[in-house]
Motif scaffolding. Structure first.
Motif, short mmCIF file in Angstrom:
data_model
loop_
_atom_site.label_atom_id
_atom_site.label_comp_id
_atom_site.label_asym_id
_atom_site.label_seq_id
_atom_site.Cartn_x
_atom_site.Cartn_y
_atom_site.Cartn_z
N VAL A 224 -5.99 -3.17 14.78
CA VAL A 224 -5.20 -1.77 14.02
C VAL A 224 -3.96 -2.42 13.36
CG1 VAL A 224 -6.61 -0.20 14.90
CG2 VAL A 224 -4.69 -0.73 15.82
N SER A 225 -3.45 -3.51 14.04
CA SER A 225 -1.98 -3.82 13.83
C SER A 225 -1.92 -5.43 14.10
CB SER A 225 -0.91 -3.03 14.63
OG SER A 225 0.28 -3.30 14.03
N PHE A 226 -1.40 -5.96 13.19
CA PHE A 226 -0.99 -7.63 13.26
C PHE A 226 0.05 -7.91 12.87
CE2 PHE A 226 -1.85 -12.03 12.03
CZ PHE A 226 -2.62 -12.39 13.20
N CYS A 227 1.20 -7.89 13.40
CA CYS A 227 2.54 -8.26 12.98
C CYS A 227 3.21 -9.38 13.42
CB CYS A 227 3.52 -7.07 13.06
SG CYS A 227 2.84 -5.60 12.41
N PHE A 228 3.97 -10.02 12.80
CA PHE A 228 4.72 -11.29 13.31
C PHE A 228 6.10 -11.73 12.51
CE2 PHE A 228 1.15 -12.04 10.41
CZ PHE A 228 1.66 -12.77 9.18
N ILE A 229 6.83 -12.49 13.30
CA ILE A 229 8.20 -12.68 12.76
C ILE A 229 8.27 -13.77 11.83
CG2 ILE A 229 9.11 -14.16 14.29
CD1 ILE A 229 11.68 -12.38 14.36
N ASP A 230 7.07 -14.78 12.03
CA ASP A 230 7.21 -15.83 11.28
C ASP A 230 5.82 -16.52 11.05
OD1 ASP A 230 7.09 -17.74 13.15
OD2 ASP A 230 8.89 -18.61 12.84
N ASN A 231 5.58 -17.50 10.48
CA ASN A 231 4.13 -18.19 10.37
C ASN A 231 3.78 -18.94 11.77
OD1 ASN A 231 3.55 -16.99 7.89
ND2 ASN A 231 4.25 -18.86 6.70
N SER A 232 4.67 -19.39 12.43
CA SER A 232 4.32 -20.16 13.67
C SER A 232 3.86 -19.08 14.65
CB SER A 232 5.56 -20.82 14.31
OG SER A 232 6.50 -20.17 14.74
N VAL A 233 4.27 -17.97 14.84
CA VAL A 233 3.82 -16.86 15.38
C VAL A 233 2.54 -16.38 15.13
CG1 VAL A 233 4.33 -14.60 16.29
CG2 VAL A 233 6.29 -16.13 16.14
N ALA A 234 2.28 -16.13 13.80
CA ALA A 234 0.81 -15.83 13.33
C ALA A 234 -0.13 -16.63 13.65
CB ALA A 234 1.12 -15.65 11.82
N ILE A 235 0.28 -18.03 13.76
CA ILE A 235 -0.78 -19.07 14.00
C ILE A 235 -1.10 -18.99 15.55
CG2 ILE A 235 -1.17 -21.54 14.46
CD1 ILE A 235 0.69 -22.18 11.81
N LYS A 236 -0.29 -18.77 16.30
CA LYS A 236 -0.48 -18.37 18.01
C LYS A 236 -1.28 -17.24 18.02
CE LYS A 236 0.44 -19.16 22.12
NZ LYS A 236 -0.33 -20.73 22.90
N MET A 237 -1.08 -16.29 17.37
CA MET A 237 -1.75 -14.90 17.36
C MET A 237 -3.39 -14.98 16.97
SD MET A 237 0.99 -12.32 15.84
CE MET A 237 0.11 -11.02 15.76
N VAL A 238 -3.41 -15.95 15.73
CA VAL A 238 -4.88 -16.13 15.46
C VAL A 238 -5.45 -17.17 16.49
CG1 VAL A 238 -6.42 -17.34 13.66
CG2 VAL A 238 -4.33 -15.97 12.87
N LEU A 239 -4.86 -17.86 16.89
CA LEU A 239 -5.79 -18.74 18.12
C LEU A 239 -6.12 -17.84 19.34
CD1 LEU A 239 -3.26 -21.89 17.99
CD2 LEU A 239 -5.64 -21.72 17.82
N ASP A 240 -4.99 -17.02 19.56
CA ASP A 240 -5.31 -16.01 20.82
C ASP A 240 -6.35 -15.10 20.46
OD1 ASP A 240 -4.04 -15.17 23.48
OD2 ASP A 240 -3.95 -13.17 22.60
#
Length: 252
Positions: free
Chosen positions: A166-182
Motif C-alpha cells: 500500500v506504500s512504497f517510499c524511498f529517499i533515493d534509487n539505491s534504497v529503492a533497489i534494496k527494497m525491491v530485493l527485499d
C-alpha cells in the motif's frame, strides 16, 4: 554504442555476442516490453540487414535492453529537446545511502515518531494521506519494513501477506533497489503503487496490469521476479528515465 547509422549490423553483432538466437531475442523483447509485442523474426532480420529501420523508441529500447549507450543523431537530438523531462519519483543517487538495517514491525505498533515519518513520506510521494490509501483495501494485517541508515528512516514499504504493497517510499534509487530485493525474497506476485502517470504507463508497458481500487493512487499487479529481471526496469532503477520519457512522448 548504438546509433541510427549502422543500427542493424550493430544489433546483429551484440545479439550474437550475447549468444541470443533471433527467436530468443524476439521472445525476450516481447516479454520485457509491450512495444515489442508481435515482433517477428522476419522483421528482426530486416532490421539486421538494414532493409528496414526500427522506430526511434525501439532503437533506444534495444540499446537499453543490452545495457548499452545510444549516440543520437542531430535530428534525434532535436526531437529529444522537444520532449519534457519525466519526474520518476526519486532523488538521483549521486551519494547512495547505505542501509544499516531493515526493521520489520507490525503497522499498529509503530512508534509515534515512526508513524509520523512513514505517513509524511507517503503523502509526499503519492499526494494522498496514508490512511486514505489503506482504506481503499479490505482490512488486513500489515507489516512495515523500515530501511534504516543508523537511526534515520530512509525508505519504507507497507505490505500484507497477500503481497499488496500500500506504500512504497524511498529517499533515493539505491534504497529503492534494496527494497525491491527485499520484496523479491518475500513475494512472487505483488500489487505496487506508482507515483506518476508516466511510471504508471511504463508499468503497463512492462506487462503489469492495472489493479483497480478506490484510491487516487494507481496500483499495478504483476510478477515481482519478472519485474526485477526486466532490463528496462533495471534501467529505470539506475536513474535512467529516457525510455519512460520517450515512451510518453510517442504516446502523446
Amino acid at each position: 554504442m548504438f546509433k541510427k547509422e549502422g543500427f542493424g549490423s550493430k544489433l546483429r553483432q551484440v545479439r550474437k555476442d550475447n549468444k541470443l538466437s533471433q527467436f530468443d531475442f524476439v521472445s525476450q523483447l516481447a516479454n520485457a516490453h509491450k512495444e515489442f509485442t508481435g515482433l517477428s523474426q522476419t522483421t528482426l532480420s530486416l532490421w539486421e540487414n538494414g532493409k528496414r529501420e526500427p522506430s526511434f523508441l525501439r532503437r533506444i529500447a534495444i540499446a537499453r535492453f543490452f545495457a548499452e549507450g545510444y549516440a543520437m543523431s542531430e535530428q534525434e537530438k532535436k526531437f529529444v529537446s522537444k520532449t519534457k523531462a519525466t519526474e520518476i519519483g526519486a532523488r538521483p543517487s549521486f551519494y547512495p545511502v547505505s542501509i544499516t538495517d531493515i526493521v520489520v514491525i507490525d503497522y499498529t505498533r509503530l512508534s509515534e515518531k515512526q508513524t509520523d515519518v512513514v505517513s509524511k513520506g507517503h503523502e509526499h510521494f503519492y499526494n494522498e494521506p496514508l490512511a486514505e490509501t489503506m482504506s481503499a483495501f479490505p482490512e488486513s494485517y500489515y507489516s512495515v519494513s523500515l530501511l534504516m541508515n543508523e537511526n534515520a528512516i530512509v525508505g519504507h514499504y507497507i505490505a500484507n501477506n497477500a503481497g499488496i504493497i500500500v506504500s512504497f517510499c524511498f529517499i533515493d534509487n539505491s534504497v529503492a533497489i534494496k527494497m525491491v530485493l527485499d520484496l523479491d525474497g518475500k513475494f512472487t506476485s505483488v500489487v505496487l503503487p506508482t507515483r506518476t502517470p508516466a511510471i504508471a504507463s511504463f508499468f503497463q508497458d512492462l506487462h503489469f496490469e492495472p489493479y483497480p481500487t478506490a484510491s487516487r493512487v494507481k496500483f499495478y499487479k504483476g510478477c515481482l521476479r519478472d519485474l526485477y529481471n526486466n532490463p528496462f526496469f533495471k534501467d529505470l532503477l539506475n536513474n535512467n528515465a529516457d525510455l519512460v520519457r520517450f515512451s510518453k512522448a510517442q504516446k502523446g
